[in-house]
Design a protein around this motif. Structure first.
Motif, PDB file in Angstrom:
ATOM      1  N   PRO A 230       0.834  -1.218   0.000  1.00 55.59           N
ATOM      2  CA  PRO A 230       0.000   0.000   0.000  1.00 55.59           C
ATOM      3  C   PRO A 230       0.867   1.267   0.000  1.00 55.59           C
ATOM      4  CG  PRO A 230      -0.686  -1.517   1.742  1.00 55.59           C
ATOM      5  CD  PRO A 230       0.571  -2.076   1.170  1.00 55.59           C
ATOM      6  N   ASP A 231       0.260   2.371  -0.417  1.00 55.19           N
ATOM      7  CA  ASP A 231       0.968   3.645  -0.470  1.00 55.19           C
ATOM      8  C   ASP A 231       1.322   4.115   0.952  1.00 55.19           C
ATOM      9  OD1 ASP A 231       1.861   6.136  -1.524  1.00 55.19           O
ATOM     10  OD2 ASP A 231      -0.024   7.006  -0.831  1.00 55.19           O
ATOM     11  N   LEU A 232       2.564   4.494   1.143  1.00 60.68           N
ATOM     12  CA  LEU A 232       3.040   4.882   2.481  1.00 60.68           C
ATOM     13  C   LEU A 232       2.224   6.039   3.066  1.00 60.68           C
ATOM     14  CD1 LEU A 232       5.150   4.787   4.759  1.00 60.68           C
ATOM     15  CD2 LEU A 232       6.680   6.129   3.320  1.00 60.68           C
ATOM     16  N   SER A 233       1.852   7.008   2.251  1.00 58.99           N
ATOM     17  CA  SER A 233       1.167   8.211   2.771  1.00 58.99           C
ATOM     18  C   SER A 233      -0.205   7.898   3.345  1.00 58.99           C
ATOM     19  CB  SER A 233       0.973   9.246   1.667  1.00 58.99           C
ATOM     20  OG  SER A 233       2.180   9.528   1.084  1.00 58.99           O
ATOM     21  N   SER A 234      -0.869   6.863   2.816  1.00 53.44           N
ATOM     22  CA  SER A 234      -2.250   6.635   3.262  1.00 53.44           C
ATOM     23  C   SER A 234      -2.470   5.259   3.894  1.00 53.44           C
ATOM     24  CB  SER A 234      -3.201   6.812   2.071  1.00 53.44           C
ATOM     25  OG  SER A 234      -2.778   6.015   0.996  1.00 53.44           O
ATOM     26  N   ALA A 235      -1.395   4.467   4.061  1.00 55.55           N
ATOM     27  CA  ALA A 235      -1.567   3.105   4.603  1.00 55.55           C
ATOM     28  C   ALA A 235      -2.023   3.136   6.056  1.00 55.55           C
ATOM     29  CB  ALA A 235      -0.251   2.342   4.494  1.00 55.55           C
ATOM     30  N   LYS A 236      -2.823   2.145   6.430  1.00 53.90           N
ATOM     31  CA  LYS A 236      -3.289   2.061   7.827  1.00 53.90           C
ATOM     32  C   LYS A 236      -2.212   1.451   8.722  1.00 53.90           C
ATOM     33  CE  LYS A 236      -8.322   1.800   7.323  1.00 53.90           C
ATOM     34  NZ  LYS A 236      -8.318   3.023   6.622  1.00 53.90           N
ATOM     35  N   VAL A 237      -1.364   0.597   8.122  1.00 59.12           N
ATOM     36  CA  VAL A 237      -0.282  -0.042   8.882  1.00 59.12           C
ATOM     37  C   VAL A 237       1.033   0.218   8.145  1.00 59.12           C
ATOM     38  CG1 VAL A 237       0.573  -2.210   9.870  1.00 59.12           C
ATOM     39  CG2 VAL A 237      -1.901  -1.861   9.587  1.00 59.12           C
ATOM     40  N   VAL A 238       2.061   0.611   8.899  1.00 60.14           N
ATOM     41  CA  VAL A 238       3.366   0.883   8.282  1.00 60.14           C
ATOM     42  C   VAL A 238       4.443   0.146   9.081  1.00 60.14           C
ATOM     43  CG1 VAL A 238       5.104   2.666   7.812  1.00 60.14           C
ATOM     44  CG2 VAL A 238       2.683   3.135   7.365  1.00 60.14           C
ATOM     45  N   VAL A 239       5.318  -0.565   8.364  1.00 57.23           N
ATOM     46  CA  VAL A 239       6.468  -1.217   8.996  1.00 57.23           C
ATOM     47  C   VAL A 239       7.716  -0.485   8.523  1.00 57.23           C
ATOM     48  CG1 VAL A 239       7.787  -3.359   9.211  1.00 57.23           C
ATOM     49  CG2 VAL A 239       5.288  -3.456   9.034  1.00 57.23           C
ATOM     50  N   SER A 240       8.392   0.192   9.443  1.00 56.48           N
ATOM     51  CA  SER A 240       9.584   0.964   9.076  1.00 56.48           C
ATOM     52  C   SER A 240      10.830   0.335   9.664  1.00 56.48           C
ATOM     53  CB  SER A 240       9.485   2.391   9.613  1.00 56.48           C
ATOM     54  OG  SER A 240       8.692   3.186   8.785  1.00 56.48           O
ATOM     55  N   GLY A 241      11.898   0.365   8.873  1.00 53.08           N
ATOM     56  CA  GLY A 241      13.177  -0.160   9.328  1.00 53.08           C
ATOM     57  C   GLY A 241      14.231   0.931   9.355  1.00 53.08           C
ATOM     58  N   GLY A 242      15.225   0.760  10.236  1.00 50.57           N
ATOM     59  CA  GLY A 242      16.279   1.760  10.369  1.00 50.57           C
ATOM     60  C   GLY A 242      17.661   1.163  10.169  1.00 50.57           C
ATOM     61  N   ARG A 243      18.650   1.934  10.602  1.00 48.97           N
ATOM     62  CA  ARG A 243      20.043   1.533  10.425  1.00 48.97           C
ATOM     63  C   ARG A 243      20.346   0.207  11.125  1.00 48.97           C
ATOM     64  NH1 ARG A 243      24.045   6.189  10.271  1.00 48.97           N
ATOM     65  NH2 ARG A 243      22.920   6.902  12.121  1.00 48.97           N
ATOM     66  N   GLY A 244      19.530  -0.117  12.153  1.00 45.57           N
ATOM     67  CA  GLY A 244      19.726  -1.373  12.880  1.00 45.57           C
ATOM     68  C   GLY A 244      19.618  -2.606  12.001  1.00 45.57           C
ATOM     69  N   LEU A 245      19.024  -2.464  10.804  1.00 51.60           N
ATOM     70  CA  LEU A 245      18.919  -3.611   9.882  1.00 51.60           C
ATOM     71  C   LEU A 245      20.279  -3.952   9.256  1.00 51.60           C
ATOM     72  CD1 LEU A 245      16.227  -5.167   9.216  1.00 51.60           C
ATOM     73  CD2 LEU A 245      15.771  -2.885  10.098  1.00 51.60           C
ATOM     74  N   LYS A 246      21.154  -2.973   9.214  1.00 47.91           N
ATOM     75  CA  LYS A 246      22.570  -3.131   8.823  1.00 47.91           C
ATOM     76  C   LYS A 246      22.839  -3.278   7.329  1.00 47.91           C
ATOM     77  CE  LYS A 246      24.384  -4.481  13.254  1.00 47.91           C
ATOM     78  NZ  LYS A 246      23.270  -4.033  14.050  1.00 47.91           N
ATOM     79  N   SER A 247      21.912  -3.797   6.531  1.00 52.65           N
ATOM     80  CA  SER A 247      22.170  -3.910   5.086  1.00 52.65           C
ATOM     81  C   SER A 247      20.853  -3.957   4.326  1.00 52.65           C
ATOM     82  CB  SER A 247      22.971  -5.181   4.757  1.00 52.65           C
ATOM     83  OG  SER A 247      22.153  -6.326   4.938  1.00 52.65           O
ATOM     84  N   LYS A 248      20.958  -3.673   3.013  1.00 48.67           N
ATOM     85  CA  LYS A 248      19.761  -3.752   2.150  1.00 48.67           C
ATOM     86  C   LYS A 248      19.209  -5.179   2.122  1.00 48.67           C
ATOM     87  CE  LYS A 248      18.308  -3.100  -2.643  1.00 48.67           C
ATOM     88  NZ  LYS A 248      16.921  -3.029  -2.215  1.00 48.67           N
ATOM     89  N   GLU A 249      20.112  -6.145   2.091  1.00 41.29           N
ATOM     90  CA  GLU A 249      19.684  -7.552   2.039  1.00 41.29           C
ATOM     91  C   GLU A 249      18.850  -7.895   3.280  1.00 41.29           C
ATOM     92  OE1 GLU A 249      22.931  -6.554   1.457  1.00 41.29           O
ATOM     93  OE2 GLU A 249      22.453  -6.656  -0.685  1.00 41.29           O
ATOM     94  N   ASN A 250      19.344  -7.457   4.462  1.00 41.69           N
ATOM     95  CA  ASN A 250      18.588  -7.732   5.692  1.00 41.69           C
ATOM     96  C   ASN A 250      17.233  -7.017   5.674  1.00 41.69           C
ATOM     97  OD1 ASN A 250      20.642  -9.258   6.767  1.00 41.69           O
ATOM     98  ND2 ASN A 250      21.590  -7.533   7.851  1.00 41.69           N
ATOM     99  N   PHE A 251      17.249  -5.756   5.160  1.00 39.92           N
ATOM    100  CA  PHE A 251      16.000  -4.985   5.116  1.00 39.92           C
ATOM    101  C   PHE A 251      14.977  -5.746   4.271  1.00 39.92           C
ATOM    102  CE2 PHE A 251      12.985  -1.698   4.325  1.00 39.92           C
ATOM    103  CZ  PHE A 251      13.166  -0.713   5.282  1.00 39.92           C
TER     104      PHE A 251
END
Ligand code: FAD
Length: 354
Positions: A230-251
């Motif tokens: 779903p579109d980030l601006s209007s989604a009812k649920v959002v899962v966000s990741g940060g630097r703690g994921l350490k790499s694109k592959e992990n993200f």
């Protein structure tokens, strides 16, 4: 001209003042054939003024959208009073370039028979481009990023990246504003409702289109990120990741499956974007998207003030972080202190099994 008072945190409150003949002009953005979710929120904001609303729809499909998309709209508090739709079908308006439409808006607002006291646009790149230009042409002080409306002259907006909330009272006869869509719920559509609304073509001369632009600005192209989510601006649920994921592959391996299991949009901190884990269109925060979903997951995100500016109004916030005194836990409703590399696979598996 306006005066401002500021306080630390806002409280959303119902509004309302009314005027006999006043009307609110609302610029409608569309996604091809539909009213954009942000414009549905702006219409909700306009309804708080408790006066008739005139919607302006411009572009190649303006007539079709005007005839099909407004008649079933409803608002649970039933203050929505769309009295008129003005449309003009012209491909010059497809991207709502400020240079092409500012004069048209100025003429419409200046026409005394329209009795326009307020002009609202979305707090989008389109609205943010148009409102200052029209305000300059009309010599009015615009009020940007409104998050609540106290009465027809008094508005609430964030300042200092959302760290303080200002109450702004205008003494201008005309109010021009951008509306922050995350602060107002979208009005919905109900097929059992059939509102009677006047739909009129707005006559526009070619000279009105070019007089401001003089063909100096043209739309060249746009490149949109395609996503199954779903579109980030209007989604009812959002899962966000940060630097703690350490790499694109992990993200990709850990955030995307959880988002899929929850039918959620994917978001990210700026550190994750800067590290190349995801596209910058997914950045949440002061310099990214400002959102207020029902449920927000902050995973491997410390909770820097610039990130909080974009998500702190989420209804429920869940934080997953290995350090229990990180600032994200100060605003989280639920926290899971631990290693995201252990928690996420198990969480995703359990949610997928529901
Ligand atoms: P970090 O602060 O590095 O946090 C990483 C977190 O991951 C830490 O809390 C750590 O404990 C946790 N972690 C690490 N490993 C694990 C693990 N194995 N398990 C669980 N947890 C783990 N930032 C934004 O997000 N959006 C913006 O719009 C934005 N605009 C900015 C504008 C300006 C002008 C400036 C100066 C900064 C802006 N920033 C913005 C950047 C902001 O200041 C932070 O640098 C950024 O938000 C940090 O991102 P992060 O939380 O992912 O990274």
């Amino acid at each position: 001209m306006f005066k401002v008072s500021a306080r630390a945190f806002p409280r959303r409150s119902p509004i309302f003042s009314s005027k006999c003949f006043a009307s609110t002009l609302t610029l409608i953005e569309t996604n091809g054939s539909k009213i954009s979710p942000a414009s549905l929120s702006t219409l909700n904001a306009a309804s708080k003024l408790n006066q008739p609303i005139t919607c302006l729809v411009l572009g190649s499909d303006a007539k079709k959208i005007s005839e099909s998309e407004f008649k079933n709209l409803e608002l649970s508090s039933s203050n929505l009073k769309i009295s008129k739709i003005l449309y003009n079908e012209n491909s010059n308006f497809d991207h709502l370039l400020a240079e092409n439409i500012s004069n048209i808006l100025t003429n419409l607002i200046n026409d005394s028979k329209n009795d326009i006291t307020h002009f609202f646009a979305n707090s989008s790149s389109i609205g943010k481009n148009i409102i200052p230009r029209v305000a300059a042409l009309l010599d009015v002080q615009p009020i940007s990023d409104i998050i609540n409306i106290k009465d027809s002259k008094t508005f609430i907006r964030p300042i200092y990246a959302g760290n303080a909330i200002a109450t702004v009272e205008s003494s201008d006869k005309l109010i021009l504003s951008t509306i922050r869509s995350s602060a107002f719920s979208q009005i919905s559509s109900d097929s059992s409702i059939n509102n009677s609304i006047v739909i009129e073509e707005l006559p526009i001369n070619d000279s009105d289109i070019t007089s401001n632009n003089d063909n100096k600005i043209t739309w060249v192209s746009e490149s949109l990120t395609k996503s199954e989510r779903p579109d980030l601006s209007s989604a009812k649920v959002v899962v966000s990741g940060g630097r703690g994921l350490k790499s694109k592959e992990n993200f990709d391996k850990l955030i995307d499956p959880l988002a899929k299991a929850l039918n959620a949009a994917v978001g990210a901190s700026r550190a994750a974007v800067d590290a190349g884990f995801v596209d910058n269109s997914l950045q949440v925060g002061q310099t990214g998207k400002v959102i207020a979903p029902d449920l927000y997951f902050a995973i491997g995100i410390s909770g820097a003030i610039q990130h909080l500016a974009g998500m702190k109004d989420s209804k429920t916030i869940v934080a997953i972080n290995k350090l229990e005194d990180e600032p994200i836990y100060k605003i989280a409703d639920y926290g899971l202190v631990g290693d995201l590399f252990e928690i996420l696979p198990e969480l995703t598996e359990k949610i997928s099994a529901l």
